[in-house]
Design a protein around this motif. Structure first.
Motif, PDB file in Angstrom:
ATOM      1  N   LEU A 501      36.302  43.640  30.978  1.00 62.82           N
ATOM      2  CA  LEU A 501      37.368  42.721  31.190  1.00 62.82           C
ATOM      3  C   LEU A 501      38.349  42.451  29.931  1.00 62.82           C
ATOM      4  CD1 LEU A 501      36.206  40.259  33.953  1.00 62.82           C
ATOM      5  CD2 LEU A 501      37.800  42.242  34.199  1.00 62.82           C
ATOM      6  N   GLN A 502      37.335  42.389  28.671  1.00 60.81           N
ATOM      7  CA  GLN A 502      38.062  41.991  27.412  1.00 60.81           C
ATOM      8  C   GLN A 502      38.870  43.028  27.023  1.00 60.81           C
ATOM      9  OE1 GLN A 502      33.981  40.671  25.865  1.00 60.81           O
ATOM     10  NE2 GLN A 502      35.357  39.019  24.474  1.00 60.81           N
ATOM     11  N   ALA A 503      38.676  44.294  27.717  1.00 60.74           N
ATOM     12  CA  ALA A 503      39.555  45.603  27.113  1.00 60.74           C
ATOM     13  C   ALA A 503      40.900  45.294  27.663  1.00 60.74           C
ATOM     14  CB  ALA A 503      38.680  46.765  27.160  1.00 60.74           C
ATOM     15  N   ARG A 504      40.915  44.465  28.818  1.00 58.07           N
ATOM     16  CA  ARG A 504      42.207  44.296  29.578  1.00 58.07           C
ATOM     17  C   ARG A 504      43.384  43.647  28.596  1.00 58.07           C
ATOM     18  NH1 ARG A 504      41.155  42.963  35.801  1.00 58.07           N
ATOM     19  NH2 ARG A 504      43.100  41.884  35.334  1.00 58.07           N
ATOM     20  N   PRO A 505      44.546  44.213  28.758  1.00 56.75           N
ATOM     21  CA  PRO A 505      45.581  43.616  27.887  1.00 56.75           C
ATOM     22  C   PRO A 505      45.689  42.123  28.271  1.00 56.75           C
ATOM     23  CG  PRO A 505      46.518  45.019  29.149  1.00 56.75           C
ATOM     24  CD  PRO A 505      44.951  45.551  29.535  1.00 56.75           C
ATOM     25  N   ASP A 506      45.335  41.718  29.572  1.00 47.87           N
ATOM     26  CA  ASP A 506      45.807  40.455  30.170  1.00 47.87           C
ATOM     27  C   ASP A 506      44.366  39.527  30.150  1.00 47.87           C
ATOM     28  OD1 ASP A 506      44.412  41.784  32.162  1.00 47.87           O
ATOM     29  OD2 ASP A 506      45.519  41.006  33.830  1.00 47.87           O
ATOM     30  N   PHE A 507      43.627  39.978  29.357  1.00 45.03           N
ATOM     31  CA  PHE A 507      42.217  39.398  29.171  1.00 45.03           C
ATOM     32  C   PHE A 507      42.429  37.832  29.105  1.00 45.03           C
ATOM     33  CE2 PHE A 507      38.386  37.552  27.041  1.00 45.03           C
ATOM     34  CZ  PHE A 507      37.555  37.632  28.059  1.00 45.03           C
ATOM     35  N   ASP A 508      43.401  37.466  28.271  1.00 47.39           N
ATOM     36  CA  ASP A 508      43.417  35.972  27.770  1.00 47.39           C
ATOM     37  C   ASP A 508      43.851  35.049  28.942  1.00 47.39           C
ATOM     38  OD1 ASP A 508      42.872  36.435  25.297  1.00 47.39           O
ATOM     39  OD2 ASP A 508      44.737  36.442  24.199  1.00 47.39           O
ATOM     40  N   SER A 509      44.580  35.707  30.032  1.00 46.06           N
ATOM     41  CA  SER A 509      44.914  34.655  31.020  1.00 46.06           C
ATOM     42  C   SER A 509      43.837  34.689  32.228  1.00 46.06           C
ATOM     43  CB  SER A 509      46.151  35.356  31.521  1.00 46.06           C
ATOM     44  OG  SER A 509      45.906  36.508  32.187  1.00 46.06           O
ATOM     45  N   LEU A 510      42.887  35.688  32.095  1.00 45.41           N
ATOM     46  CA  LEU A 510      41.723  35.735  33.336  1.00 45.41           C
ATOM     47  C   LEU A 510      40.874  34.380  33.620  1.00 45.41           C
ATOM     48  CD1 LEU A 510      40.841  39.700  32.890  1.00 45.41           C
ATOM     49  CD2 LEU A 510      42.775  38.452  33.895  1.00 45.41           C
ATOM     50  N   ASP A 511      40.357  34.310  34.570  1.00 43.32           N
ATOM     51  CA  ASP A 511      39.754  33.182  34.940  1.00 43.32           C
ATOM     52  C   ASP A 511      38.321  33.563  35.514  1.00 43.32           C
ATOM     53  OD1 ASP A 511      40.518  34.060  37.378  1.00 43.32           O
ATOM     54  OD2 ASP A 511      41.829  32.521  38.261  1.00 43.32           O
ATOM     55  N   MET A 512      37.755  32.573  35.904  1.00 36.71           N
ATOM     56  CA  MET A 512      35.992  32.999  36.261  1.00 36.71           C
ATOM     57  C   MET A 512      36.113  33.676  37.581  1.00 36.71           C
ATOM     58  SD  MET A 512      33.609  32.188  34.446  1.00 36.71           S
ATOM     59  CE  MET A 512      32.166  32.126  35.696  1.00 36.71           C
ATOM     60  N   PRO A 513      37.048  33.523  38.702  1.00 39.49           N
ATOM     61  CA  PRO A 513      36.894  34.370  39.749  1.00 39.49           C
ATOM     62  C   PRO A 513      37.297  35.823  39.663  1.00 39.49           C
ATOM     63  CG  PRO A 513      38.249  32.309  40.251  1.00 39.49           C
ATOM     64  CD  PRO A 513      38.065  32.349  38.850  1.00 39.49           C
ATOM     65  N   THR A 514      38.098  35.894  38.601  1.00 38.82           N
ATOM     66  CA  THR A 514      38.158  37.533  38.121  1.00 38.82           C
ATOM     67  C   THR A 514      36.962  38.119  37.813  1.00 38.82           C
ATOM     68  OG1 THR A 514      40.505  36.911  37.484  1.00 38.82           O
ATOM     69  CG2 THR A 514      39.512  39.111  36.689  1.00 38.82           C
ATOM     70  N   LEU A 515      36.184  37.388  37.092  1.00 37.23           N
ATOM     71  CA  LEU A 515      34.654  37.859  36.326  1.00 37.23           C
ATOM     72  C   LEU A 515      33.794  38.145  37.866  1.00 37.23           C
ATOM     73  CD1 LEU A 515      32.750  38.643  34.195  1.00 37.23           C
ATOM     74  CD2 LEU A 515      32.130  36.147  34.505  1.00 37.23           C
ATOM     75  N   LEU A 516      33.775  37.126  38.734  1.00 38.83           N
ATOM     76  CA  LEU A 516      32.804  37.303  39.742  1.00 38.83           C
ATOM     77  C   LEU A 516      33.330  38.593  40.712  1.00 38.83           C
ATOM     78  CD1 LEU A 516      32.877  33.467  41.042  1.00 38.83           C
ATOM     79  CD2 LEU A 516      31.000  34.672  39.769  1.00 38.83           C
ATOM     80  N   ASN A 517      34.682  38.521  40.888  1.00 37.15           N
ATOM     81  CA  ASN A 517      35.099  39.923  41.641  1.00 37.15           C
ATOM     82  C   ASN A 517      34.812  41.074  40.930  1.00 37.15           C
ATOM     83  OD1 ASN A 517      36.339  38.377  43.606  1.00 37.15           O
ATOM     84  ND2 ASN A 517      38.228  38.040  42.819  1.00 37.15           N
ATOM     85  N   ALA A 518      35.007  41.130  39.720  1.00 35.34           N
ATOM     86  CA  ALA A 518      34.685  42.184  38.886  1.00 35.34           C
ATOM     87  C   ALA A 518      32.978  42.602  38.815  1.00 35.34           C
ATOM     88  CB  ALA A 518      34.826  42.075  37.387  1.00 35.34           C
ATOM     89  N   LEU A 519      32.288  41.810  39.214  1.00 32.70           N
ATOM     90  CA  LEU A 519      31.023  41.943  39.269  1.00 32.70           C
ATOM     91  C   LEU A 519      30.647  42.589  40.529  1.00 32.70           C
ATOM     92  CD1 LEU A 519      29.326  38.618  37.945  1.00 32.70           C
ATOM     93  CD2 LEU A 519      28.681  40.879  37.072  1.00 32.70           C
TER      94      LEU A 519
END
Ligand code: SPV
Ligand code: MG
Length: 573
Positions: A501-519
């Motif tokens: 996710l850190q490699a995404r250009p919009d990483f700075d705006s990402l929230d915890m649900p995005t991490l859960l969904n990516a998992l």
């Protein structure tokens, strides 16, 4: 430890000391006076320790006149032997009494792993040789020979060494007497002779060594003739040099300077960088070994639990009360929100708590926590904050929003989950029409008390950023409360997904649900623990106002002033 000599190291301590005494190399012993200094001697590379009577009495703050009892000395040696695997030659003064005391001393030293003892031919109680040495009476030579014999007869380890110390030169009895005594002690069974001198030049020691002509190993203590080049001792055929008191003296001057400075300046800033760091003390104490042993032997399963608390935000809708502090420092029922959370973690033995601050991080109370700061908090979201702490992730870790209050069973059940990933979902909140609420959760099954114990997994959590996903058209099963448990087994996978996710250009705006969904997209099963209320988030002024009642209800009756009833009905949110 001296890695160059593995065979030497694998020998017993007493065998190593004996080897040093009889070797034809010049050997060195360094003084130590407690466990810490014994370890320091070993780390410096020395092969053996001198258990100095002067230094041991000095660290007790008493005189070198047998004021410390011999059992106190032996107890100190036990700490030294535990802290360092080097052979220790005890400076046993006069043997603390007559032949019988020497017998008992030798047996006790062997039991504590001490490699040898040096006894001196003075009378009990002795005085340090450098204090008016000429006035000190010497022991009767024959009586002293009896002590040596008694000691040698009572040792059970053939390598235990008894060094006989000749004080004739100190007492001014002359070279002939020194040689006569040394020979008698050799014949009585001494493994080596320590010839002592208080002169500032080595002349009498060198003369003694010449006359002695290698009849037994010679040990010297060049405290007073310290300027003599060591090569001179080597050429004289000396067996072992004892640096007898230099660590206690080094410690003394360092302590005097530091104590004086702190007293005068009333601050620590002048000294902090010039003294050993607290972590260096921990290292010398082998604190890491303790942590590893804790992991192996403490049965509670989560003895060393960790948490990362996301606390970088000021709090939208809370601007009026967060001018001087972040949201997590808002007082709820008399204590900051963060403190409620930290106390809840500590109650579940989750003690290693890292808080990621941002807005007004300076106002965060750091007692009992580690604070890391997301310096870019004003322009970044939750995952950027998590990334600030995730590098230090070790063991089982709970990732938590910083603005939560919950009943203790919620965290207890979460940390007891064996799943690599588990989350808490509140099934009482299913109305996605309420736009102010995010983090809706869709799961593999609805909360069904009848199916209690069935495994339910997370399928999706609504995020602040994403385009509405297909699943969002269905009624959610509840709301993710902001608690994620990551077992040690899932740690690297979480780090890998976060890394992507850190490699995404919009990483700075990402929230915890995005991490859960990516998992979830990466194929991870995230176990769901359903609850029905019993928690609160503080998202706006109304939440803030009501959180006090909830918090009061979590406190013991006495502290809560009897307002326990507020929380009796179940759903709190
Ligand atoms: C000691 O270290 O206690 C000794 C050596 O006995 S000296 O202090 O030099 O006598
Ligand atoms: Mg001494």
């Amino acid at each position: 430890m001296n890695a160059r000599e593995p065979a030497f190291i694998s020998a017993s301590r007493s065998a190593r000391l004996r080897q040093m005494l009889v070797s034809h190399e010049l050997e060195f012993m360094m003084e130590a006076h407690n466990g810490l200094s014994a370890r320091i001697v070993r780390e410096a590379g020395f092969k053996a320790i001198w258990g100095s009577g002067l230094a041991i009495s000095a660290q007790f703050g008493v005189r070198d006149n047998n004021e410390a009892s011999w059992t106190q000395v032996v107890d100190t040696l036990e700490f030294m032997a535990d802290a360092s695997d080097l052979p220790i030659l005890l400076d046993g003064d006069t043997g603390y009494g007559n032949f019988n005391n020497v017998r008992r001393l030798v047996r006790k030293l062997e039991q504590r792993g001490i490699a040898g003892v040096c006894i001196e031919d003075k009378q009990f109680p002795k005085t340090n040789s450098f204090i008016n040495g000429e006035a000190q009476p010497l022991a009767d030579m024959d009586e002293f020979c009896g002590k040596i014999k008694a000691g040698k007869d009572s040792q059970s380890d053939e390598n235990f060494s008894i060094v006989a110390r000749v004080e004739a030169l100190i007492a001014g009895w002359g070279m002939d007497e020194a040689l006569r005594r040394a020979e008698a002690y050799r014949q009585a069974g001494a493994d080596a002779i320590l010839i002592h001198s208080k002169l500032s030049r080595p002349d009498e020691i060198l003369e003694f060594a010449r006359e002695w002509a290698g009849r037994a190993p010679l040990v010297i203590v060049p405290t007073k003739y310290y300027s003599t080049p060591t090569e001179v001792f080597r050429e004289a055929g000396i067996s072992t040099v004892i640096w007898a008191n230099h660590l206690i003296r080094a410690a003394t001057s360092a302590m005097q300077a530091v104590a004086k400075d702190i007293h005068a300046s009333e601050t620590l800033v002048n000294v902090e960088d010039s003294i050993a760091a607290v972590n260096e003390i921990f290292r010398l104490q082998d604190a890491d070994e303790y942590s590893e042993a804790e992991d192996r032997y403490l049965s509670s399963g989560r003895a060393a639990g960790a948490a990362i608390v996301l606390a970088a935000s000021r709090g939208k809708g809370l601007e009026a009360v967060t001018e001087d502090r972040p949201k997590v420092m808002l007082p709820i029922a008399g204590k900051p929100l963060l403190r409620w959370l930290v106390d809840a973690f500590k109650k579940q033995s989750v003690n290693d708590i890292t808080v990621v601050g941002g807005y007004r991080a300076d106002a965060i109370d750091t007692a009992g926590i580690k604070l890391v700061v997301n310096e870019r908090h004003a322009h970044t979201g939750e995952l950027a904050s998590l990334a600030c702490a995730v590098g230090t992730l070790a063991g089982d870790t709970v990732v938590s929003y910083g603005d939560l209050l919950f009943r203790s069973y919620i965290l207890r059940d979460l940390v007891e989950s064996e799943a690599a990933f588990s989350v808490v979902v509140d099934s009482s909140l299913t109305d996605p029409e309420n736009a102010s609420v995010r983090d809706f959760a869709w799961c593999s099954a609805a909360d069904d008390r009848g199916l209690f114990g069935n495994k339910v997994t997370l399928r999706h959590v609504s995020s602040g950023q994403e385009a509405t996903s297909a699943i969002a058209s269905q009624t959610p099963h509840g709301r993710w409360v902001g608690l994620l448990n990551v077992r040690d087994t899932g740690r690297e996978r979480l780090q890998a997904v976060l890394g992507k996710l850190q490699a995404r250009p919009d990483f700075d705006s990402l929230d915890m649900p995005t991490l859960l969904n990516a998992l979830i997209e990466a194929g991870e099963a995230i176990e769901v623990q359903y609850v029905h209320g019993h928690w609160r988030g503080v998202n706006d002024l109304e939440d803030f106002r009501r959180a006090g009642d909830f918090a009061h209800a979590q406190a013991p009756f006495a502290a809560a002033g009897g307002s326990k009833t507020n929380d009796a009905s179940g759903a709190m949110q």
